[in-house]
Design an enzyme around this catalytic site. Structure first.
Site, PDB file in Angstrom:
ATOM      1  N   TYR A 243      -0.843 -10.865   9.836  1.00 43.99           N
ATOM      2  CA  TYR A 243      -1.211 -11.829   9.066  1.00 43.99           C
ATOM      3  C   TYR A 243      -2.070 -12.838   9.994  1.00 43.99           C
ATOM      4  O   TYR A 243      -2.943 -13.318   9.347  1.00 43.99           O
ATOM      5  CB  TYR A 243       0.149 -12.493   8.422  1.00 43.99           C
TER       6      TYR A 243
ATOM      7  N   GLY B  28      -4.751  -2.417   3.146  1.00 40.71           N
ATOM      8  CA  GLY B  28      -3.923  -3.621   3.122  1.00 40.71           C
ATOM      9  C   GLY B  28      -4.607  -5.008   3.403  1.00 40.71           C
ATOM     10  O   GLY B  28      -4.396  -6.143   3.148  1.00 40.71           O
TER      11      GLY B  28
ATOM     12  N   GLY C 242      -2.405   2.252   7.135  1.00 45.92           N
ATOM     13  CA  GLY C 242      -3.386   2.350   8.150  1.00 45.92           C
ATOM     14  C   GLY C 242      -4.759   2.822   8.255  1.00 45.92           C
ATOM     15  O   GLY C 242      -5.384   3.338   9.266  1.00 45.92           O
ATOM     16  N   GLN C 243      -5.084   2.602   6.911  1.00 47.48           N
ATOM     17  CA  GLN C 243      -6.666   2.753   6.788  1.00 47.48           C
ATOM     18  C   GLN C 243      -7.297   1.482   6.496  1.00 47.48           C
ATOM     19  O   GLN C 243      -8.611   1.754   6.053  1.00 47.48           O
ATOM     20  CB  GLN C 243      -6.818   3.864   5.620  1.00 47.48           C
ATOM     21  N   GLY C 244      -6.771   0.423   6.739  1.00 51.34           N
ATOM     22  CA  GLY C 244      -7.360  -0.791   6.465  1.00 51.34           C
ATOM     23  C   GLY C 244      -7.587  -1.636   4.945  1.00 51.34           C
ATOM     24  O   GLY C 244      -7.985  -2.219   4.658  1.00 51.34           O
TER      25      GLY C 244
ATOM     26  N   VAL D 135       0.751  -1.073  -0.036  1.00 49.41           N
ATOM     27  CA  VAL D 135      -0.054   0.037  -0.111  1.00 49.41           C
ATOM     28  C   VAL D 135       0.999   1.201   0.002  1.00 49.41           C
ATOM     29  O   VAL D 135       1.927   1.461   0.735  1.00 49.41           O
ATOM     30  CB  VAL D 135      -0.925   0.213   1.327  1.00 49.41           C
TER      31      VAL D 135
ATOM     32  N   ASP E 271       8.106 -10.425   7.361  1.00 47.77           N
ATOM     33  CA  ASP E 271       8.808  -9.821   8.477  1.00 47.77           C
ATOM     34  C   ASP E 271       8.293  -9.874   9.865  1.00 47.77           C
ATOM     35  O   ASP E 271       6.927  -9.949   9.794  1.00 47.77           O
ATOM     36  CB  ASP E 271       9.166  -8.330   8.164  1.00 47.77           C
TER      37      ASP E 271
HETATM   38  C1  LIG Z   1       2.034  -4.355   5.137  1.00 47.21           C
HETATM   39  C2  LIG Z   1       1.144  -3.303   4.459  1.00 47.21           C
HETATM   40  C3  LIG Z   1       0.848  -3.703   3.076  1.00 47.21           C
HETATM   41  C4  LIG Z   1      -0.212  -3.075   5.419  1.00 47.21           C
HETATM   42  O1  LIG Z   1      -0.990  -2.089   4.628  1.00 47.21           O
HETATM   43  P1  LIG Z   1      -2.121  -1.077   5.262  1.00 47.21           P
HETATM   44  O2  LIG Z   1      -3.095  -0.444   4.414  1.00 47.21           O
HETATM   45  O3  LIG Z   1      -1.240  -0.198   6.172  1.00 47.21           O
HETATM   46  O4  LIG Z   1      -2.698  -2.001   6.642  1.00 47.21           O
HETATM   47  P2  LIG Z   1      -3.952  -1.933   7.331  1.00 47.21           P
HETATM   48  O5  LIG Z   1      -4.357  -0.273   7.595  1.00 47.21           O
HETATM   49  O6  LIG Z   1      -5.092  -2.724   6.687  1.00 47.21           O
HETATM   50  O7  LIG Z   1      -3.426  -2.424   8.684  1.00 47.21           O
HETATM   51  C5  LIG Z   1      -4.193  -3.558   9.267  1.00 47.21           C
HETATM   52  C6  LIG Z   1      -3.618  -3.730  10.672  1.00 47.21           C
HETATM   53  O8  LIG Z   1      -2.337  -4.196  10.652  1.00 47.21           O
HETATM   54  C7  LIG Z   1      -1.572  -3.355  11.419  1.00 47.21           C
HETATM   55  N1  LIG Z   1      -0.123  -3.217  10.261  1.00 47.21           N
HETATM   56  C8  LIG Z   1      -0.226  -2.910   9.316  1.00 47.21           C
HETATM   57  N2  LIG Z   1       1.126  -2.626   8.700  1.00 47.21           N
HETATM   58  C9  LIG Z   1       2.026  -2.751   9.855  1.00 47.21           C
HETATM   59  C10 LIG Z   1       3.271  -2.679  10.161  1.00 47.21           C
HETATM   60  N3  LIG Z   1       4.000  -2.490   9.274  1.00 47.21           N
HETATM   61  N4  LIG Z   1       3.844  -3.240  11.495  1.00 47.21           N
HETATM   62  C11 LIG Z   1       2.873  -3.334  12.262  1.00 47.21           C
HETATM   63  N5  LIG Z   1       1.521  -3.625  12.142  1.00 47.21           N
HETATM   64  C12 LIG Z   1       1.010  -3.006  10.984  1.00 47.21           C
HETATM   65  C13 LIG Z   1      -2.123  -2.063  11.501  1.00 47.21           C
HETATM   66  O9  LIG Z   1      -1.847  -1.247  12.745  1.00 47.21           O
HETATM   67  C14 LIG Z   1      -3.866  -2.424  11.424  1.00 47.21           C
HETATM   68  O10 LIG Z   1      -3.923  -2.680  12.707  1.00 47.21           O
HETATM   69  P3  LIG Z   1      -5.487  -2.414  13.111  1.00 47.21           P
HETATM   70  O11 LIG Z   1      -6.481  -2.920  12.435  1.00 47.21           O
HETATM   71  O12 LIG Z   1      -5.299  -2.871  14.568  1.00 47.21           O
HETATM   72  O13 LIG Z   1      -5.482  -0.865  13.297  1.00 47.21           O
HETATM   73  C15 LIG Z   1       1.700  -1.849   4.330  1.00 47.21           C
HETATM   74  O14 LIG Z   1       2.216  -1.361   5.581  1.00 47.21           O
HETATM   75  C16 LIG Z   1       2.915  -1.882   3.452  1.00 47.21           C
HETATM   76  O15 LIG Z   1       2.700  -1.767   2.028  1.00 47.21           O
HETATM   77  N6  LIG Z   1       4.049  -2.308   3.898  1.00 47.21           N
HETATM   78  C17 LIG Z   1       5.280  -2.282   2.901  1.00 47.21           C
HETATM   79  C18 LIG Z   1       5.341  -3.427   1.980  1.00 47.21           C
HETATM   80  C19 LIG Z   1       5.207  -4.689   2.749  1.00 47.21           C
HETATM   81  O16 LIG Z   1       5.874  -4.999   3.960  1.00 47.21           O
HETATM   82  N7  LIG Z   1       4.442  -5.718   2.320  1.00 47.21           N
HETATM   83  C20 LIG Z   1       4.019  -6.822   2.874  1.00 47.21           C
HETATM   84  C21 LIG Z   1       4.858  -8.034   2.389  1.00 47.21           C
HETATM   85  S1  LIG Z   1       4.927  -9.509   3.281  1.00 47.21           S
END
Ligand SMILES: CC(C)(COP(=O)(O)OP(=O)(O)OC[C@H]1O[C@@H](n2cnc3c(N)ncnc32)[C@H](O)[C@@H]1OP(=O)(O)O)[C@@H](O)C(=O)NCCC(=O)NCCS
Length: 135
Positions: A113, A84, A80-82, A74, A106
């Protein structure tokens, strides 16, 4: 408003510019589009007002027993908006019926997950850095 789509017709390479943040050798937007096209399943999240692709997820699969989810991202300003979580939930819906759905991540994403139903396991990874820019 975020819309989720698997319609390739709505995507051009330019829409995918800027993903793979932090990668030493990110694929080009053209390679990115090709990998989505050649995946078993993919989804993009689109900010309708901005007409901007803000996230994506892809899966490869044998279509019988197993699937692997190699990529989920994302854009930083949309995290942080849900989005992912929604991309993953919708991907799991698409993969329903398959016995094994695997990915590697990681440590800091284990909770993320687990809440989607995954369980931690040991993974073995092989990386050939000669090909990290993709084919
Ligand atoms: C991982 C990723 C896709 C999450 O996307 P996002 O839209 O921010 O995730 P969401 O808003 O749906 O988060 C859902 C929950 O997971 C948690 N979360 C998301 N990313 C997190 C992170 N990097 N570290 C810790 N917690 C995380 C959020 O706090 C949230 O918790 P909540 O529901 O209690 O508020 C995004 O951080 C990203 O693109 N990271 C870089 C690429 C990456 O690492 N991809 C995954 C490869 S395995």
């Amino acid at each position: 408003v975020i819309e989720y789509s698997d319609d390739l017709g709505r995507l051009s390479p330019a829409d995918l510019d800027g993903f793979f943040q932090g990668w030493a050798a990110p694929p080009t937007p053209g390679q990115h589009l090709k990998l989505l096209k050649d995946s078993y399943a993919f989804l993009v999240a689109i900010d309708i007002r901005e007409e901007r692709v803000v996230g994506f997820v892809s899966a490869v699969s044998d279509g019988v027993l197993s699937a692997y989810i190699p990529l989920l991202e994302v854009r930083p300003e949309y995290r942080g908006q849900g989005i992912g979580r929604e991309l993953m939930s919708r991907m799991l819906e698409k993969l329903k019926g398959l016995y094994m759905i695997d990915l590697s991540c990681d440590e800091h994403l284990v909770d993320f997950y687990e809440r989607l139903g995954f369980q931690p396991a040991r993974a073995m990874l092989l990386r050939d850095y000669r090909w990290r820019e993709g084919k």
